[in-house]
Design an enzyme around this catalytic site. Sequence first.
Site, mmCIF file in Angstrom:
data_model
loop_
_atom_site.group_PDB
_atom_site.id
_atom_site.type_symbol
_atom_site.label_atom_id
_atom_site.label_comp_id
_atom_site.label_asym_id
_atom_site.label_seq_id
_atom_site.Cartn_x
_atom_site.Cartn_y
_atom_site.Cartn_z
ATOM 1 N N GLU A 102 0.701 -1.160 -0.034
ATOM 2 C CA GLU A 102 0.115 -0.027 0.031
ATOM 3 C C GLU A 102 0.602 1.270 0.162
ATOM 4 O O GLU A 102 0.572 2.134 -0.605
ATOM 5 C CB GLU A 102 -0.965 0.140 1.161
ATOM 6 C CG GLU A 102 -1.866 -0.980 1.257
ATOM 7 C CD GLU A 102 -3.000 -0.840 -0.022
ATOM 8 O OE1 GLU A 102 -3.027 0.125 -0.597
ATOM 9 O OE2 GLU A 102 -3.695 -1.906 -0.623
ATOM 10 N N TYR A 109 -6.939 6.106 4.306
ATOM 11 C CA TYR A 109 -7.269 5.203 3.475
ATOM 12 C C TYR A 109 -6.306 3.748 3.442
ATOM 13 O O TYR A 109 -6.707 2.572 3.383
ATOM 14 C CB TYR A 109 -6.802 5.642 1.849
ATOM 15 C CG TYR A 109 -6.320 4.556 0.870
ATOM 16 C CD1 TYR A 109 -7.351 3.610 0.332
ATOM 17 C CD2 TYR A 109 -4.864 4.735 0.641
ATOM 18 C CE1 TYR A 109 -7.024 2.597 -0.288
ATOM 19 C CE2 TYR A 109 -4.602 3.633 -0.259
ATOM 20 C CZ TYR A 109 -5.387 2.494 -0.735
ATOM 21 O OH TYR A 109 -5.177 1.761 -1.475
ATOM 22 N N GLN A 128 0.086 6.708 -5.044
ATOM 23 C CA GLN A 128 0.919 7.785 -5.972
ATOM 24 C C GLN A 128 1.853 7.160 -7.056
ATOM 25 O O GLN A 128 2.546 7.397 -7.783
ATOM 26 C CB GLN A 128 1.609 8.937 -5.666
ATOM 27 C CG GLN A 128 0.814 9.839 -4.779
ATOM 28 C CD GLN A 128 1.748 10.409 -3.687
ATOM 29 O OE1 GLN A 128 2.231 9.516 -2.691
ATOM 30 N NE2 GLN A 128 1.242 11.385 -3.219
ATOM 31 N N ASP A 167 -9.798 5.144 -2.036
ATOM 32 C CA ASP A 167 -8.509 5.582 -2.948
ATOM 33 C C ASP A 167 -9.294 6.122 -4.314
ATOM 34 O O ASP A 167 -10.583 6.100 -4.494
ATOM 35 C CB ASP A 167 -7.552 4.316 -3.361
ATOM 36 C CG ASP A 167 -8.094 3.442 -4.300
ATOM 37 O OD1 ASP A 167 -9.472 3.305 -4.553
ATOM 38 O OD2 ASP A 167 -7.468 2.476 -4.852
#
Length: 358
Positions: free
Chosen positions: A39, A122, A44, A140
Amino acid sequence: MPFFSPEKVTSALLEWHIDNPRDLPWKKTRDPYLIWLSEIILQQTQVSQGLPYFLHFANKYPTVKDMANASEDEVLKDWQGLGYNSRARNMLKTARIVAQQYDGVFPDDSAGLETLPGVGSYTAAAIASFAYEEEVPVLDANVIRVMSRLLGIQTPPSNAANKKKLLDALDALIAHATPSAFNQAIMDFGARVCRPRNPGCESCPLNDNCSAFASGMVHAIPFKAPKKPRKNRYFHYMVIGDEDGLVLRKRQEKDIWQGMYDFPAIETASTELLNSDQIHSFLRSHFNLTNYQVVKHSTDSQVLSHQQIHGIFYTIKSHGELKTGDKGPFTLASYENLANFAVPKIIDCYLKAKSIHL
Ligand code: SF4
């Protein structure tokens, strides 16, 4: 929205996922360490880019205690090329906290996970649902897009009222499924069907529950706020060296590339070349260097999310003794050892292109 049925949407998503599984290594585990690692890397970062990094980290640091024992320089070197380096620094901080304060075991709920550096709501939800089956939805970018379209939200999804709408709707959906199965299904569905461009609406199993599809607004949702222009920055890099090696600078300040290495630099407001007085004064004050030769200069640039970096490189051959001092940001790196330093892309490209040896 009269036709939105949580039960039907959840069951359609789960059925779709059974027929369209995604074979990724972090999906085959319940180990919170490996789920957390994936994760953090995938924040990004696209899956295709993040996968080799995940495999490298999981192989080099099989447990959170192994990672906790690594140095920041080593972790940043392993991370080089992924960008957003604060993720790597926070990752190492979290590894050390979990190793030292929790004896290597991650907290087992989203509230506890959220106290760790670099773990936002998240990421905490993803780890808590995938590792521990906590009934908490992930939000997300993929899930935001799917839900904004299903609900027909035509204002920025990041505002507080919209975020609450999305989370309330997700709570209603996840209640009809195993949390890990639901979260994985909707994330994969967003990545593969309800894509940012060219979503597969015509054959989508949710299209009779989708407000954006019904109103022809799919391509306008999620609403995008206008982007701020990038800030231009001009780094005049002094590539100072002799037969033994080059001077590198560790970027210690709170700024881009914190913890990585580049060259000693003067930042100005333009690409206008430094004059010999500016160079002389810099070399004398930082390195007590007065006997040198400016050999050549070249330019390059690197685009970051909010900044464009313009690098102007001055190659400076030292004819005196190079003193970098024991403390401070400068270090003399031998040519053989240069590849072991974590450097930003613009420096990596420069070193590779020049195969430098003064
Ligand atoms: Fe997404 Fe289109 Fe399906 Fe709506 S119909 S959920 S916009 S893919």
